[in-house]
Motif scaffolding. Structure first.
Motif, PDB file in Angstrom:
ATOM      1  N   MET A 166       0.816  -1.212   0.000  1.00  0.00           N
ATOM      2  CA  MET A 166       0.000   0.000   0.000  1.00  0.00           C
ATOM      3  C   MET A 166       0.854   1.269   0.000  1.00  0.00           C
ATOM      4  N   ASN A 167       2.174   1.111  -0.127  1.00  0.00           N
ATOM      5  CA  ASN A 167       3.100   2.233  -0.094  1.00  0.00           C
ATOM      6  C   ASN A 167       3.012   3.020   1.221  1.00  0.00           C
ATOM      7  N   HIS A 168       2.788   2.275   2.315  1.00  0.00           N
ATOM      8  CA  HIS A 168       2.703   2.903   3.627  1.00  0.00           C
ATOM      9  C   HIS A 168       4.091   3.243   4.147  1.00  0.00           C
ATOM     10  N   GLU A 169       4.221   4.435   4.737  1.00  0.00           N
ATOM     11  CA  GLU A 169       5.494   4.847   5.300  1.00  0.00           C
ATOM     12  C   GLU A 169       5.764   4.145   6.629  1.00  0.00           C
ATOM     13  N   TYR A 170       4.738   4.050   7.445  1.00  0.00           N
ATOM     14  CA  TYR A 170       4.902   3.566   8.810  1.00  0.00           C
ATOM     15  C   TYR A 170       4.613   2.074   8.865  1.00  0.00           C
ATOM     16  N   MET A 171       5.521   1.320   9.515  1.00  0.00           N
ATOM     17  CA  MET A 171       5.282  -0.105   9.775  1.00  0.00           C
ATOM     18  C   MET A 171       5.717  -0.418  11.198  1.00  0.00           C
ATOM     19  N   SER A 172       5.074  -1.411  11.783  1.00  0.00           N
ATOM     20  CA  SER A 172       5.349  -1.720  13.180  1.00  0.00           C
ATOM     21  C   SER A 172       5.091  -3.186  13.456  1.00  0.00           C
ATOM     22  N   TRP A 173       5.657  -3.655  14.566  1.00  0.00           N
ATOM     23  CA  TRP A 173       5.414  -4.999  15.058  1.00  0.00           C
ATOM     24  C   TRP A 173       4.853  -4.904  16.471  1.00  0.00           C
ATOM     25  N   TYR A 174       3.769  -5.658  16.701  1.00  0.00           N
ATOM     26  CA  TYR A 174       3.162  -5.772  18.015  1.00  0.00           C
ATOM     27  C   TYR A 174       3.127  -7.239  18.403  1.00  0.00           C
ATOM     28  N   ARG A 175       3.127  -7.474  19.698  1.00  0.00           N
ATOM     29  CA  ARG A 175       2.807  -8.797  20.204  1.00  0.00           C
ATOM     30  C   ARG A 175       1.538  -8.701  21.039  1.00  0.00           C
ATOM     31  N   GLN A 176       0.740  -9.748  20.975  1.00  0.00           N
ATOM     32  CA  GLN A 176      -0.536  -9.771  21.693  1.00  0.00           C
ATOM     33  C   GLN A 176      -0.567 -10.963  22.626  1.00  0.00           C
ATOM     34  N   SER A 178      14.877  -2.103   4.853  1.00  0.00           N
ATOM     35  CA  SER A 178      15.679  -1.750   3.680  1.00  0.00           C
ATOM     36  C   SER A 178      14.811  -1.264   2.530  1.00  0.00           C
ATOM     37  N   THR A 179      13.534  -1.623   2.527  1.00  0.00           N
ATOM     38  CA  THR A 179      12.613  -1.159   1.485  1.00  0.00           C
ATOM     39  C   THR A 179      11.338  -0.637   2.147  1.00  0.00           C
ATOM     40  N   THR A 180      10.539   0.104   1.407  1.00  0.00           N
ATOM     41  CA  THR A 180       9.259   0.581   1.929  1.00  0.00           C
ATOM     42  C   THR A 180       8.318  -0.589   2.221  1.00  0.00           C
ATOM     43  N   GLU A 181       8.419  -1.651   1.410  1.00  0.00           N
ATOM     44  CA  GLU A 181       7.444  -2.733   1.465  1.00  0.00           C
ATOM     45  C   GLU A 181       7.657  -3.724   2.605  1.00  0.00           C
ATOM     46  N   ASP A 182       8.917  -3.963   3.003  1.00  0.00           N
ATOM     47  CA  ASP A 182       9.213  -5.082   3.891  1.00  0.00           C
ATOM     48  C   ASP A 182       9.733  -4.628   5.252  1.00  0.00           C
ATOM     49  N   PHE A 183       9.312  -5.355   6.284  1.00  0.00           N
ATOM     50  CA  PHE A 183       9.737  -5.022   7.641  1.00  0.00           C
ATOM     51  C   PHE A 183       9.832  -6.320   8.441  1.00  0.00           C
ATOM     52  N   THR A 228       6.684 -16.655  23.433  1.00  0.00           N
ATOM     53  CA  THR A 228       5.476 -17.303  22.935  1.00  0.00           C
ATOM     54  C   THR A 228       4.358 -16.276  22.933  1.00  0.00           C
ATOM     55  N   SER A 229       3.789 -16.035  21.752  1.00  0.00           N
ATOM     56  CA  SER A 229       2.818 -14.953  21.612  1.00  0.00           C
ATOM     57  C   SER A 229       2.229 -14.989  20.203  1.00  0.00           C
ATOM     58  N   VAL A 230       1.302 -14.092  19.967  1.00  0.00           N
ATOM     59  CA  VAL A 230       0.822 -13.834  18.606  1.00  0.00           C
ATOM     60  C   VAL A 230       1.414 -12.503  18.170  1.00  0.00           C
ATOM     61  N   TYR A 231       2.067 -12.500  17.035  1.00  0.00           N
ATOM     62  CA  TYR A 231       2.758 -11.316  16.539  1.00  0.00           C
ATOM     63  C   TYR A 231       1.992 -10.721  15.355  1.00  0.00           C
ATOM     64  N   PHE A 232       1.767  -9.414  15.437  1.00  0.00           N
ATOM     65  CA  PHE A 232       1.072  -8.699  14.366  1.00  0.00           C
ATOM     66  C   PHE A 232       1.965  -7.615  13.796  1.00  0.00           C
ATOM     67  N   CYS A 233       1.977  -7.564  12.485  1.00  0.00           N
ATOM     68  CA  CYS A 233       2.593  -6.455  11.771  1.00  0.00           C
ATOM     69  C   CYS A 233       1.492  -5.487  11.401  1.00  0.00           C
ATOM     70  N   ALA A 234       1.750  -4.189  11.517  1.00  0.00           N
ATOM     71  CA  ALA A 234       0.744  -3.182  11.190  1.00  0.00           C
ATOM     72  C   ALA A 234       1.407  -2.052  10.427  1.00  0.00           C
ATOM     73  N   SER A 235       0.689  -1.473   9.496  1.00  0.00           N
ATOM     74  CA  SER A 235       1.240  -0.368   8.719  1.00  0.00           C
ATOM     75  C   SER A 235       0.245   0.784   8.678  1.00  0.00           C
ATOM     76  N   SER A 236       0.764   1.963   8.362  1.00  0.00           N
ATOM     77  CA  SER A 236      -0.070   3.155   8.269  1.00  0.00           C
ATOM     78  C   SER A 236       0.478   4.057   7.182  1.00  0.00           C
TER      79      SER A 236
END
Lengths: 115, 111
Positions: free
Chosen positions: A27-37, A69-74, A86-94
């Protein structure tokens, strides 16, 4: 338009092993993040990035590394897996760098078990 | 004290009921407020987004923000079984780099 794609969906690791959780967005999002739940803890921020080449720590960064290293991958790297990871990991972008605007698009998650 | 507090429930209502979900927060600098819906074994999806105080309506969903009380609400009218999910509140300051999430409220709508 796939949105945010996470792989793998499930993973079992032995204590001390390393692995990389993949996250890609189209989606060409600038912001990306990793969360654990975790139950009773909610979503907690591990690392985030406001653009290619820029990363920073969140609330619970210990034991994890990231690069952008790229806009697309994190990708998220677990250096030496521990049962506490041990957890559930979510990637989120904005779309926007300034996180207050627009909200997140989440991936479907990676369920990680460390034995 | 957590930045954001949310009653985990579980909440169980009959189909057609009005549902009220709530969060309280401690940081008066929060300006952006969101509600996410998360179905079992799925990622959260953005449901409602509001800035500062006031109400916002979208179909059967209404989000309210009361900054004086540090309290936000999500109302679901004419609840449906498909609304059964966990609802997460999230908020952020104007220049912040992360959202602060509540732990989620589990809702079941019984047909």
């Amino acid at each position: 338009n796939a949105g945010v794609t996470q792989t793998p969906k499930f993973q079992v690791l032995k204590t001390g092993q390393s692995m990389t959780l993949q996250c890609a967005q189209d989606m060409n999002h600038e912001y990306m993040s990793w969360y654990r739940q975790d139950p009773g803890m909610g979503l907690r921020l591990i690392h985030y990035s406001v653009g290619a080449g820029i990363t920073d720590q969140g609330e619970v960064p210990n034991g994890y590394n990231v690069s952008r290293s790229t806009t697309e991958d994190f990708p998220l790297r677990l250096l030496s897996a521990a049962p506490s990871q041990t957890s559930v990991y979510f990637c989120a972008s904005s779309l926007f760098r300034r996180q207050g605007v627009g909200g997140y698009t989440f991936g479907s998650g990676t369920r990680l078990t460390v034995v | 004290q957590k930045e954001v507090e949310q009653d985990p429930g579980p909440l169980s209502v009959p189909e057609g009921a009005i549902v009220s979900l709530n969060c309280t927060y401690s940081n008066s600098a929060f300006q952006y407020f969101m509600w996410y819906r998360q179905y079992s074994r799925k990622g959260p999806e953005l449901l409602m987004y509001t800035y500062s105080s006031g109400n916002k309506e979208d179909g059967r969903f209404t989000a309210q923000v009361d900054k004086s009380s540090k309290y936000i609400s999500l109302f679901i009218r004419d609840s449906q079984p498909s609304d059964s999910a966990t609802y997460l509140c999230a908020m952020n300051i104007d220049t912040g780099n992360q959202f602060y999430f509540g732990t989620g409220t589990s809702l079941t709508v019984i047909p």
